[in-house]
Design a protein around this motif. Structure first.
Motif, mmCIF file in Angstrom:
data_model
loop_
_atom_site.group_PDB
_atom_site.id
_atom_site.type_symbol
_atom_site.label_atom_id
_atom_site.label_comp_id
_atom_site.label_asym_id
_atom_site.label_seq_id
_atom_site.Cartn_x
_atom_site.Cartn_y
_atom_site.Cartn_z
ATOM 1 N N ASP A 117 -12.614 7.748 -7.034
ATOM 2 C CA ASP A 117 -12.007 8.103 -5.759
ATOM 3 C C ASP A 117 -10.537 8.474 -5.934
ATOM 4 O O ASP A 117 -9.802 7.829 -6.697
ATOM 5 N N LEU A 118 -10.121 9.504 -5.196
ATOM 6 C CA LEU A 118 -8.739 9.967 -5.293
ATOM 7 C C LEU A 118 -7.762 8.908 -4.809
ATOM 8 O O LEU A 118 -6.680 8.749 -5.390
ATOM 9 N N ASP A 119 -8.116 8.183 -3.733
ATOM 10 C CA ASP A 119 -7.178 7.183 -3.231
ATOM 11 C C ASP A 119 -6.936 6.075 -4.265
ATOM 12 O O ASP A 119 -5.827 5.566 -4.413
ATOM 13 N N HIS A 120 -7.983 5.742 -5.042
ATOM 14 C CA HIS A 120 -7.809 4.733 -6.084
ATOM 15 C C HIS A 120 -6.917 5.272 -7.200
ATOM 16 O O HIS A 120 -6.064 4.552 -7.748
ATOM 17 N N ALA A 121 -7.081 6.550 -7.556
ATOM 18 C CA ALA A 121 -6.249 7.152 -8.598
ATOM 19 C C ALA A 121 -4.789 7.199 -8.166
ATOM 20 O O ALA A 121 -3.880 6.965 -8.972
ATOM 21 N N LEU A 122 -4.538 7.509 -6.892
ATOM 22 C CA LEU A 122 -3.163 7.514 -6.396
ATOM 23 C C LEU A 122 -2.550 6.121 -6.455
ATOM 24 O O LEU A 122 -1.369 5.955 -6.771
ATOM 25 N N THR A 123 -3.361 5.106 -6.145
ATOM 26 C CA THR A 123 -2.883 3.729 -6.228
ATOM 27 C C THR A 123 -2.528 3.358 -7.661
ATOM 28 O O THR A 123 -1.494 2.743 -7.936
ATOM 29 N N GLN A 124 -3.388 3.754 -8.612
ATOM 30 C CA GLN A 124 -3.092 3.490 -10.019
ATOM 31 C C GLN A 124 -1.825 4.223 -10.463
ATOM 32 O O GLN A 124 -1.006 3.676 -11.211
ATOM 33 N N ALA A 125 -1.666 5.480 -10.012
ATOM 34 C CA ALA A 125 -0.476 6.245 -10.373
ATOM 35 C C ALA A 125 0.788 5.553 -9.874
ATOM 36 O O ALA A 125 1.817 5.527 -10.554
ATOM 37 N N GLY A 140 -2.283 9.494 12.297
ATOM 38 C CA GLY A 140 -3.488 8.787 11.908
ATOM 39 C C GLY A 140 -3.187 7.726 10.854
ATOM 40 O O GLY A 140 -2.042 7.473 10.511
ATOM 41 N N PRO A 141 -4.236 7.080 10.364
ATOM 42 C CA PRO A 141 -4.055 6.023 9.379
ATOM 43 C C PRO A 141 -3.368 6.529 8.112
ATOM 44 O O PRO A 141 -3.648 7.617 7.635
ATOM 45 N N VAL A 142 -2.473 5.726 7.591
ATOM 46 C CA VAL A 142 -1.724 6.057 6.385
ATOM 47 C C VAL A 142 -1.923 4.935 5.376
ATOM 48 O O VAL A 142 -1.907 3.760 5.727
ATOM 49 N N ARG A 143 -2.150 5.308 4.100
ATOM 50 C CA ARG A 143 -2.249 4.298 3.055
ATOM 51 C C ARG A 143 -1.003 4.337 2.186
ATOM 52 O O ARG A 143 -0.447 5.396 1.918
ATOM 53 N N VAL A 144 -0.588 3.160 1.752
ATOM 54 C CA VAL A 144 0.581 3.047 0.895
ATOM 55 C C VAL A 144 0.123 2.552 -0.464
ATOM 56 O O VAL A 144 -0.485 1.496 -0.569
ATOM 57 N N ALA A 145 0.389 3.330 -1.490
ATOM 58 C CA ALA A 145 0.097 2.901 -2.860
ATOM 59 C C ALA A 145 1.368 2.358 -3.465
ATOM 60 O O ALA A 145 2.355 3.069 -3.580
ATOM 61 N N ASP A 185 1.126 2.267 -9.308
ATOM 62 C CA ASP A 185 1.334 1.049 -10.087
ATOM 63 C C ASP A 185 1.932 1.349 -11.460
ATOM 64 O O ASP A 185 2.811 0.638 -11.947
ATOM 65 N N GLN A 186 1.443 2.411 -12.097
ATOM 66 C CA GLN A 186 1.854 2.703 -13.468
ATOM 67 C C GLN A 186 3.209 3.408 -13.546
ATOM 68 O O GLN A 186 3.844 3.413 -14.597
ATOM 69 N N SER A 187 3.646 4.012 -12.443
ATOM 70 C CA SER A 187 4.940 4.697 -12.444
ATOM 71 C C SER A 187 6.034 3.882 -11.777
ATOM 72 O O SER A 187 7.210 4.195 -11.927
ATOM 73 N N GLY A 188 5.641 2.839 -11.014
ATOM 74 C CA GLY A 188 6.628 2.066 -10.283
ATOM 75 C C GLY A 188 7.105 2.740 -9.013
ATOM 76 O O GLY A 188 8.095 2.325 -8.416
ATOM 77 N N MET A 189 6.400 3.793 -8.563
ATOM 78 C CA MET A 189 6.759 4.517 -7.347
ATOM 79 C C MET A 189 5.946 3.998 -6.156
ATOM 80 O O MET A 189 4.974 3.269 -6.309
ATOM 81 N N HIS A 190 6.364 4.423 -4.932
ATOM 82 C CA HIS A 190 5.610 4.181 -3.716
ATOM 83 C C HIS A 190 5.051 5.519 -3.257
ATOM 84 O O HIS A 190 5.807 6.484 -3.090
ATOM 85 N N ILE A 191 3.747 5.597 -3.088
ATOM 86 C CA ILE A 191 3.103 6.859 -2.713
ATOM 87 C C ILE A 191 2.444 6.674 -1.353
ATOM 88 O O ILE A 191 1.556 5.832 -1.196
ATOM 89 N N PHE A 192 2.869 7.493 -0.370
ATOM 90 C CA PHE A 192 2.301 7.471 0.972
ATOM 91 C C PHE A 192 1.334 8.651 1.104
ATOM 92 O O PHE A 192 1.690 9.784 0.759
ATOM 93 N N PHE A 193 0.126 8.387 1.602
ATOM 94 C CA PHE A 193 -0.814 9.477 1.777
ATOM 95 C C PHE A 193 -1.708 9.224 2.988
ATOM 96 O O PHE A 193 -1.992 8.074 3.336
#
Length: 815
Positions: free
Chosen positions: A48-56, A122-127, A58-66
């Protein structure tokens, strides 16, 4: 997760601010863009793309909003390697109607590519967590490595005092098997979790008087060499239940510098059990299982994290199984309960683990010994057990471990651990049968009543620092550890043996033995060491060289259990250096090598020799290894060649002086593969060819002979395939081949034939009606599906018969 209203207001505020052309306070766009172009080691699993964004994130130390709605249902093939954040985001979002931009130095905003407005509705996820700092590379707690596609093996593991390493930065052949691998095959103990490893062979069957131990690279490795989160002495010495493990990491070869000397002095390899901890995603699993012949069990596993930033984690785990096994007159009862609590603060991480394990065998299975001149019996006709239903063997283990890490400076971490383990062992049983003629007649060993209490206390302190000076990166590691073990023991033998025949049903009478209540002190030992290692790397870790030194002290004392008087003592120190290197000619290829030693307690010369009383320093076995690894995105291939030399004592026939001049040399090559080789087909396994030669023997009598109890050809292959036509249906197959091996040195040498075993399984997942996202998974696994009967060497000139065809059925529900 869907974020709170407050967080959504914050996200909208960020978006509106950017749309208005205003800058965030303290935001340097040039600096942020430079960070996005910096090379980082990424390992993003397919799915799943949302899981890959979450991993990205975690591994980069960034916050990704999507936006959740725009990402839902989209897949990614995954990617890995040293990439820039810009490259990663581009590859993840390409062709998916999404775009991204930097909002500030730590924040990325993902939005629809055709949206002129920046506001996300709409709903927003934070990685990533807004205020939680990612654990530095020098930390172990909270730095669990990601997995290869399919989730069966991890991309890295713990290297003792050196901390966690990616597999491509590891100068050893190491494999980390995951809890998913264990669950998919319904594996019951840690030894069987290594059944697809060609370098590992089990010894002594489950249900026998021997430990569930194994060989690695042709040398015996007991459960004493199995560490728990890097700490020796915390787990059962007889059998370790697999439900304790988040990962099972096997490092092939000696590891004195990395881990220090293990309590049983094993040199073939080291196994580390990574404790289960609460994940960011809640865990609620309950299940039931059945094992033939009539054994039922249940399992529950619950994990939660608490706090605004999920700082506090709690994991509870419990298992119980009981009933007759597939072997006649044998029954097994096991129970486990464990608890883990961990706390993740900004610069401090704490964790504590507690566990209790109960294991009881009735109808203990004796192993087989052969009198001189008796040929190896035909395994196809030998009975698997004798009727000694009165015999039993019971162990109870309770342990507690506390660990802590503190980031003193940026990328400088100090750590400490302390653990206590108490074991009670009790049993009445005949350990073995000695066959005296070709017709299978023989006798049992004298039945023994054996009772012991073992107490182990261990502690470890250390520090790791990751420093960068110009083009050179330097990682320093320091470790000090100590392990104290005390044994209180009492044993006695029955007055007579029983006559048996291994081909016929035999019932033997119960001896008149009673379990003692007073256990006198029998022995005590202390292992303590100091170690230092320095890793230099350059060209973005394309070249890495590690050199280190461990000073190991070994102390032991034995007591007369009647008088309490010291009968013997030992106190010696050994210095063990090591050198290791990794070179990456390509970003996905590593060439590595190591020169490292293993340490075993030396010998005190007995009174029958001319140099009686001489105390030898700890024995040092030496390994040379060279290998190459290729990371082919979804799977990894490793090839290596190695040589291990183990010293031993011999004596001069003329002078009657004992000396440390004996030697066994094991040379071999290994080929390993792990990961997803094609879409839906996952594999773990490989080949080991080994040439174990006796080089220096007593009087040269056996020089040049192949060492006994080691098979020269070993092949293992585990396959896991998701059927494309039926969603959530998968099948597994595990093929194990072991060639023939000698079981002794004297001529004419007897040997046991080679054997092949096939295990198969199937699992099917359906939606859990009691949970919106949960599943119910049904498992069917069959070990030794062809019912092969073969002899398995115990590594001590003893034989155990293969386990029969065994069925395991289970149902697991998660919520």
């Amino acid at each position: 997760m869907v974020v709170t209203k407050a967080t959504r207001r914050m996200v909208r505020h960020l978006a509106l601010t950017a749309t208005a052309g205003l800058s965030v306070v303290g935001f340097d766009r040039a600096s942020a863009q430079s960070q996005a172009e910096h090379n980082i080691e990424f390992h993003l699993a397919a799915g799943d793309l949302d899981h890959a964004l979450t991993q990205a994130a975690d591994q980069s130390g960034m916050h990704i909003f999507f936006p959740s709605a725009a990402v839902a249902g989209k897949k990614t093939p995954g990617l890995s390697g040293r990439l820039t954040l810009s490259q990663v985001m581009g590859q993840l979002l390409e062709g998916r109607g999404l775009t991204w931009r930097l909002q500030d130095a730590r924040t990325i905003i993902v939005s629809l590519a055709n949206n002129s407005a920046t506001i996300m509705l709409g709903p927003v996820r934070v990685a990533g967590t807004m205020s939680e700092a990612r654990s530095p590379s020098t930390a172990v707690l909270g730095n669990l490595s990601t997995t290869y596609p399919g989730g069966q093996v991890a991309r890295g593991g713990q290297l003792g005092m050196l901390g966690n390493h990616d597999v491509m930065d590891t100068p050893f052949n190491q494999t980390s098997y995951t809890a998913k691998f264990i669950q998919d095959r319904q594996i019951r103990n840690i030894r069987d979790a290594l059944k697809d490893d060609p370098s590992v062979r089990g010894s002594w069957g489950t249900g026998s008087a021997g430990q569930e131990q194994f060989q690695v690279r042709g040398f015996n490795v007991g459960n004493g060499s199995t560490s728990y989160g890097g700490m020796y002495g915390m787990l059962s010495s007889t059998s370790i239940m697999s439900e304790l493990a988040e990962r099972v990491e096997v490092l092939r070869g000696p590891s004195a510098l990395l881990n220090g000397m293990s309590p049983d002095g094993a040199i073939g390899g080291a196994v580390n059990v990574v404790p289960k901890r609460a994940h960011d995603t809640p865990i609620t699993e309950v299940g039931t299982d059945y094992t033939s012949d009539l054994q039922f069990g249940g399992h529950a596993d619950v994990g939660r994290r608490f706090g605004r930033q999920k700082q506090l984690g709690v994991r509870l785990n419990g298992v119980i199984r009981s009933g007759p096994t597939a072997i006649e007159h044998n029954a097994l009862k096991t129970a486990l309960t464990s608890a883990s609590v961990d706390l993740r603060l900004r610069h401090v991480r704490l964790a504590t683990d507690f566990g209790y394990q109960h294991r009881e065998i009735t109808g203990v299975i004796p192993y087989l010994a052969l009198a001189s001149g008796v040929p190896v019996p035909d395994a196809s006709h030998v009975r698997r057990n004798i009727d000694d239903s009165w015999s039993y063997l019971k162990t109870e283990d309770i342990f507690g471990v506390f660990r802590g890490e503190a980031d003193l400076f940026r990328n400088v971490t100090a750590y400490g651990s302390v653990g206590v383990h108490q074991t009670h062992f009790e049993g009445i049983y005949p350990a073995s049968i000695t066959v005296s003629d070709r017709q299978g007649n023989g006798s049992t060993s004298l039945p023994i009543v054996n009772t012991a209490d073992y107490r182990t206390i261990t502690a470890d302190l250390g520090m790791r620092a990751d420093l960068k000076t110009g083009p050179v990166r330097q990682v320093l590691a320091f470790s000090a550890n100590r392990l104290d073990q005390t044994t209180n023991q009492s044993y006695a033998y029955a007055a007579s043996r029983s006559v048996v025949n291994i081909y016929n049903e035999t019932s033997i009478p119960a001896p008149t033995l009673s379990v003692p209540h007073h256990l006198p002190k029998a022995s005590g030992s202390t292992l303590s060491s100091l170690a230092f290692a320095d890793t230099l790397s350059a060209l973005e870790k394309r070249i890495q060289i590690t050199a280190g030194l461990r000073v190991q002290r070994v102390q032991s004392t034995n007591y007369n259990t009647t008088t309490g008087i010291v009968t013997s003592s030992y106190d010696r120190t050994a210095i063990s250096p090591a050198v290791m290197a990794v070179f990456k000619p390509l970003k996905n290829v590593s060439v590595y090598g190591n020169w490292i030693q293993g340490i075993q307690q030396g010998t005190t010369v007995g009174s029958t020799y001319a140099n009686a009383g001489e105390v030898f320093a700890p024995y040092k076995s030496t390994q040379y290894e060279v290998g190459i690894k290729a990371d082919i995105k979804k799977f990894i291939v490793t090839f290596d060649v190695f040589q291990i030399t183990q010293p031993s004592t011999v004596y001069n026939l003329t002078s009657n002086v004992m000396s440390l001049n004996g030697q066994q040399r094991n040379r071999g090559l290994e080929l390993n593969i792990a990961g997803e080789i094609v879409h839906g087909l996952r594999t773990v396994g490989g080949l080991m060819l080994i040439d174990p030669v006796l080089k220096k023997t007593q009087g040269g009598l056996y020089d040049g002979q192949r060492a006994p109890n080691v098979s020269p050809v070993n092949f293992n292959m585990g396959l896991d395939y998701s059927l494309p036509l039926v969603k959530e249906l998968a099948v597994t197959a595990d093929v194990i081949y072991t060639s023939s091996q000698y079981i002794e040195n004297p001529a004419p040498r007897r040997s046991i034939p080679g054997w092949t075993r096939l295990d198969v399984g199937v699992r099917y997942a359906i939606r859990n009606p009691a949970s919106e996202k949960g599943k119910i998974t049904l498992y069917l696994n069959v070990d030794n599906v062809a019912g092969a009967r073969y002899w398995n060497s115990g590594g001590y000139n003893n034989l155990t018969l293969s386990a029969p065809r065994t069925f395991r059925i289970a149902a697991m529900a998660n919520f």
